[in-house]
Design a protein around this motif. Structure first.
Motif, PDB file in Angstrom:
ATOM      1  N   LYS A   4      -1.873   1.162   5.745  1.00 41.48           N
ATOM      2  CA  LYS A   4      -0.638   1.155   5.948  1.00 41.48           C
ATOM      3  C   LYS A   4       0.189   2.574   5.610  1.00 41.48           C
ATOM      4  CE  LYS A   4       3.485  -1.663   5.452  1.00 41.48           C
ATOM      5  NZ  LYS A   4       3.820  -2.904   4.699  1.00 41.48           N
TER       6      LYS A   4
ATOM      7  N   LYS B  60       3.036   5.183   4.525  1.00 40.80           N
ATOM      8  CA  LYS B  60       4.155   4.845   3.831  1.00 40.80           C
ATOM      9  C   LYS B  60       5.620   5.225   4.739  1.00 40.80           C
ATOM     10  CE  LYS B  60       2.598   4.620  -0.771  1.00 40.80           C
ATOM     11  NZ  LYS B  60       2.430   5.274  -2.335  1.00 40.80           N
ATOM     12  N   TRP B  61       6.790   4.632   4.255  1.00 42.22           N
ATOM     13  CA  TRP B  61       7.936   5.364   4.991  1.00 42.22           C
ATOM     14  C   TRP B  61       8.326   6.652   4.468  1.00 42.22           C
ATOM     15  CZ3 TRP B  61      11.342   2.225   8.061  1.00 42.22           C
ATOM     16  CH2 TRP B  61      10.806   1.078   8.860  1.00 42.22           C
TER      17      TRP B  61
END
Length: 415
Positions: free
Chosen positions: A4, A6-7
Motif C-alpha cells: 500500500k 502512503k498518501w
C-alpha cells in the motif's frame, strides 16, 4: 505482492482543496435555483427567462471546458485554475447587483466561461497529484462535492440566508468562500512536471486535437449524450413532476428532490473508488443495471415520498457516478499527461451543451405537448443509449491494465 502506497502531504492537500473549491463552484452555480421565485418577482421574469438563464450557463460552460481545458495543457494548471476561481466568485457577486434580465443573463454566461475552465483543469490536476492506485478514489472525492454542496446543501444555505438578507446579498456573500479558495490554491497547487521542467522530449507537446485519436475519448463524448440527457432531465424536471403529476406537497417535493444531491454525492465518491478495485467497465455496468432498474420502478411509483426518495437517490448515485467516470476518470487515463485537460474538457463540453441545454428543452416540449409522465421515457432512452456505447470502451483501470500486461508477459515466458 503489492504494498500500500502512503498518501503524500501534497496529494492530501491538493485533492482536499480542489474538492472544496469544486463544491463552492457548484454552490455558486446552483444558488440561483431556490432564489428564482424572488428574482422572478423583483426583475419581472417569466418561465422562459428562467430556462434561458439555466441554458446560457450550460452552453458557455461546455464550450469553455474544451477551450480552457486544452489551454491548461499548454500554459499550466495554475494559470487557468486561480483566475477561474476568482472569476466565478466575482461574477456570482455581480449577479446580485443585476437590475434586469440581460445583466443577469450576462453574469450567468460569464460564470459558465470560468467555471467551465476550472472543471477539466481541476480534474487533470487531481490526476497529477494522485498515486495511480488511488486515481478513481481521488477523482471521486474531488468531484463528489459538486452534488453534495451545490445540489444537496445549496437550497438549505440559500433559504436560511434569506431569513437575514435579501437575495441580492446572498449572491454577494457567496463570493467570499471562492476568493478564500483562490488564495489557498495559489499557495498549494503545483504545475505538472512537464511544465515545471521542460525538456527536449516534452517541449514539442501534442496539439489538443490529438485527443480525437483516442477511442475512449470519442466514446466518452458520445456516451455522455445519453447519460447527461438522463441526469439533467431528471434534475430539471423532478420538482414539477412530483408536484404537478404525482401531486406531492411542496414540503414532500423538497424532501424527495434532495435525494438528487445526496445520491449524486454517494455515486461520485463511491463508483470511481470501487472501479479502482474491480475495473472501470465492470463498475460502469453494475451502475447502469442498477440505475435502469431504479428508473423503471420510479416510473411506476405513485405518491409515496419515502419510496420516491430512495429510488431517486439510487438513480442520482448511478447517474452522477457514471457522469464522473466518463468525464473525469476514463478519458484522462486514456491519453498522455499533456492531453488530460483537453481529454476531460471535450466530453464535458458535449455533455453540458446537449445534456444541459438541448435535453431539458426537449423534455419541456414533451411535457407541454404530451404530458409530464413522458419525460421519463427521454431519461430512460438516454440511459440505455449511454450503456450501449460503454460496451465499446477500453479498460483503463491501472489494476486491470497491469494484470493484463503481467498475464501477457507470463504467456510469452511460458511459450
Amino acid at each position: 505482492m503489492s504494498t500500500k502506497v502512503k498518501w503524500s502531504a501534497y496529494e492530501i492537500k491538493a485533492v482536499a482543496l480542489l474538492a472544496i473549491t469544486f463544491g463552492v463552484l457548484s454552490l455558486d452555480r446552483w444558488l440561483i435555483a431556490p432564489l428564482f421565485p424572488l428574482i422572478m418577482k423583483d426583475l419581472h421574469l417569466n418561465y422562459q427567462d428562467i430556462g434561458n438563464l439555466a441554458g446560457v450557463l450550460s452552453v458557455s460552460w461546455g464550450i469553455f471546458s474544451a477551450v480552457l481545458g486544452g489551454l491548461s495543457d499548454k500554459v499550466g494548471r495554475r494559470k487557468v485554475l486561480i483566475p477561474a476561481v476568482i472569476g466565478f466568485s466575482i461574477f456570482s457577486a455581480c449577479a446580485g447587483l443585476a437590475a434586469g434580465f440581460m445583466s443577469l443573463l450576462m453574469m450567468r454566461a460569464l460564470m459558465g466561461v470560468v467555471e467551465g475552465g476550472f472543471t477539466p483543469t481541476s480534474i487533470a490536476t487531481t490526476h497529477e497529484a494522485s498515486h495511480e492506485s488511488r486515481t478513481g478514489l481521488n477523482i471521486g472525492i474531488q468531484q463528489s462535492t459538486f452534488a453534495l454542496i451545490g445540489l444537496g446543501f445549496g437550497p438549505i444555505i440559500a433559504t436560511q440566508m434569506l431569513k437575514v438578507v435579501s437575495w441580492h446579498w446572498v449572491f454577494v456573500i457567496s463570493a467570499i468562500p471562492g476568493l478564500i479558495c483562490a488564495a489557498f490554491l495559489y499557495k498549494v497547487i503545483r504545475e505538472p512536471e512537464y511544465i515545471q521542467k521542460p525538456t527536449a522530449a516534452n517541449a514539442d507537446r501534442p496539439a489538443w486535437n490529438e485527443v480525437f485519436k483516442y477511442r475512449n475519448v470519442i466514446l466518452n463524448m458520445v456516451s455522455l449524450l445519453g447519460i447527461m440527457t438522463c441526469f439533467f432531465v431528471i434534475s430539471a424536471m423532478t420538482p414539477t413532476y412530483l408536484t404537478d403529476y404525482l401531486h406531492l406537497s411542496v414540503e414532500s417535493m423538497g424532501f424527495v428532490t434532495s435525494a438528487i444531491g445526496f445520491g449524486g454525492f454517494v455515486g461520485a465518491l463511491g463508483l470511481p473508488a470501487i472501479s479502482d478495485k474491480i475495473g472501470r467497465k465492470m463498475a460502469l455496468w453494475i451502475c447502469f443495471i442498477l440505475g435502469f432498474i431504479a428508473l423503471v420502478i420510479y416510473m411506476n411509483t405513485g405518491n409515496n415520498p419515502s419510496a420516491l426518495f430512495v429510488l431517486l437517490f439510487i438513480i442520482s448515485a448511478c447517474g452522477f457516478g457514471n457522469l464522473i467516470m466518463n468525464t473525469a476518470v476514463i478519458p484522462a487515463e486514456s491519453v498522455p499527461v499533456a492531453l488530460r485537460g483537453a481529454a476531460s474538457g471535450l466530453p464535458i463540453a458535449v455533455g453540458e451543451i446537449f445534456g444541459g441545454g438541448v435535453a431539458p428543452s426537449l423534455a419541456g416540449y414533451v411535457a407541454q405537448n404530451y404530458g409530464l409522465y413522458y419525460i421519463l421515457y427521454i431519461a430512460v432512452a438516454g440511459w440505455v443509449f449511454g450503456a450501449i456505447i460503454s460496451l465499446f470502451l477500453k479498460e483503463t483501470a491501472p489494476i486491470k491494465v497491469v494484470k493484463k500486461i503481467d498475464k501477457n508477459e507470463n504467456g510469452v515466458l511460458n511459450a
